[in-house]
Design a protein around this motif. Structure first.
Motif, mmCIF file in Angstrom:
data_model
loop_
_atom_site.group_PDB
_atom_site.id
_atom_site.type_symbol
_atom_site.label_atom_id
_atom_site.label_comp_id
_atom_site.label_asym_id
_atom_site.label_seq_id
_atom_site.Cartn_x
_atom_site.Cartn_y
_atom_site.Cartn_z
ATOM 1 N N LYS A 95 -5.213 8.413 -2.430
ATOM 2 C CA LYS A 95 -4.273 8.950 -3.411
ATOM 3 C C LYS A 95 -2.962 8.162 -3.328
ATOM 4 N N GLU A 96 -2.509 7.647 -4.470
ATOM 5 C CA GLU A 96 -1.271 6.864 -4.493
ATOM 6 C C GLU A 96 -0.117 7.687 -3.917
ATOM 7 N N ASN A 97 0.688 7.041 -3.083
ATOM 8 C CA ASN A 97 1.890 7.647 -2.487
ATOM 9 C C ASN A 97 1.589 8.807 -1.540
ATOM 10 N N LEU A 125 0.837 -1.205 0.000
ATOM 11 C CA LEU A 125 0.000 0.000 0.000
ATOM 12 C C LEU A 125 0.871 1.253 0.000
ATOM 13 N N THR A 126 0.399 2.300 -0.658
ATOM 14 C CA THR A 126 1.152 3.559 -0.701
ATOM 15 C C THR A 126 0.332 4.747 -0.194
ATOM 16 N N GLY A 127 -0.977 4.545 -0.017
ATOM 17 C CA GLY A 127 -1.834 5.642 0.419
ATOM 18 C C GLY A 127 -2.555 5.366 1.718
ATOM 19 N N ASP A 138 -11.943 11.002 -10.698
ATOM 20 C CA ASP A 138 -10.636 10.340 -10.828
ATOM 21 C C ASP A 138 -10.699 9.123 -11.746
ATOM 22 N N ASN A 150 -5.602 7.590 -8.009
ATOM 23 C CA ASN A 150 -5.922 6.864 -6.774
ATOM 24 C C ASN A 150 -5.668 5.362 -6.859
ATOM 25 N N GLU A 151 -5.035 4.818 -5.814
ATOM 26 C CA GLU A 151 -5.012 3.366 -5.672
ATOM 27 C C GLU A 151 -6.300 2.946 -4.982
ATOM 28 N N SER A 158 -5.474 14.318 2.403
ATOM 29 C CA SER A 158 -4.619 13.859 1.300
ATOM 30 C C SER A 158 -5.389 13.514 0.038
ATOM 31 N N LEU A 159 -6.696 13.305 0.147
ATOM 32 C CA LEU A 159 -7.453 12.881 -1.035
ATOM 33 C C LEU A 159 -7.736 14.065 -1.952
ATOM 34 N N GLY A 160 -7.418 13.897 -3.228
ATOM 35 C CA GLY A 160 -7.783 14.916 -4.215
ATOM 36 C C GLY A 160 -9.114 14.552 -4.829
ATOM 37 N N ASN A 161 -9.145 14.409 -6.137
ATOM 38 C CA ASN A 161 -10.364 13.952 -6.800
ATOM 39 C C ASN A 161 -10.611 12.480 -6.479
#
Lengths: 117, 117
Positions: free
Chosen positions: B102-104, A23-25, A113, B48-49, A105-108
């Motif tokens: 969001k990735e990363n 996982l990265t997010g 998205d 997004n992941e 941290s969440l954008g679209n």
């Protein structure tokens, strides 16, 4: 490079998925407390919001001195700075997931998205 | 300002929790597909992941033309650009959650982000 990572999560007291799933997010844990058991400390966070989902059983969470009952199907978002402590009910265990993400941290997301097709 | 938001999620085809729980670092949906049902489109993401967890039942996900069987307890992380399509088994429905982040975007987590006491 492989575009996915899959794992089958066994029944155990706690498993953390960040490294297992690459996982990265988010960091995600799957947790079980036996009847009468509680997390042995109070904690808060510096940057991360936590989202908890109760999968089965029942219990409670104390957030900043307020005790909130929890049952299967309940979801709760807790701000980073709030002090929290989870416990199982006296007569029943509880299974829950905890999703840790960086606040704001969440954008679209979803339609904005997505790429369809 | 209140430090938490709680909701009880009913059994329904799909519910999105971002606005219900005031999430800022994730969108999360809880989904159910009936036996034989599939998501009627393939999709990918820009930034997004997605992390999926199967709560009950069984089914499959096709990721970039590979079909992966899914059952309760399975977790899967899918990279933004991967094309995905979920379906229930022919003879059994599936219930799953989808966590979109969001990735990363995750910085420190767990011990490094925690404040104890």
């Amino acid at each position: 490079m492989k575009q996915y990572t899959k794992a089958s999560v066994p029944n155990q007291a706690r498993i953390e998925l960040h490294d297992i799933l690459n996982l990265t997010g988010a960091e995600i844990s799957v947790n079980q407390l036996a009847a009468g058991q509680e997390i042995p400390f109070v904690h808060a966070h510096k940057e991360n919001e936590e989202i908890y989902a109760v999968l089965s059983g029942s219990g409670a969470v104390v957030i900043d001195d307020e005790k909130i009952a929890l049952k299967a199907g309940d979801w709760i978002r807790i701000a980073p700075q709030a002090k929290r402590q989870f416990s199982a009910a006296a007569d029943e265990g509880i299974s829950y997931i905890c999703i840790q993400v960086k606040e704001n941290s969440l954008g679209n997301y979803t339609a904005e998205d997505a790429v369809i097709g």
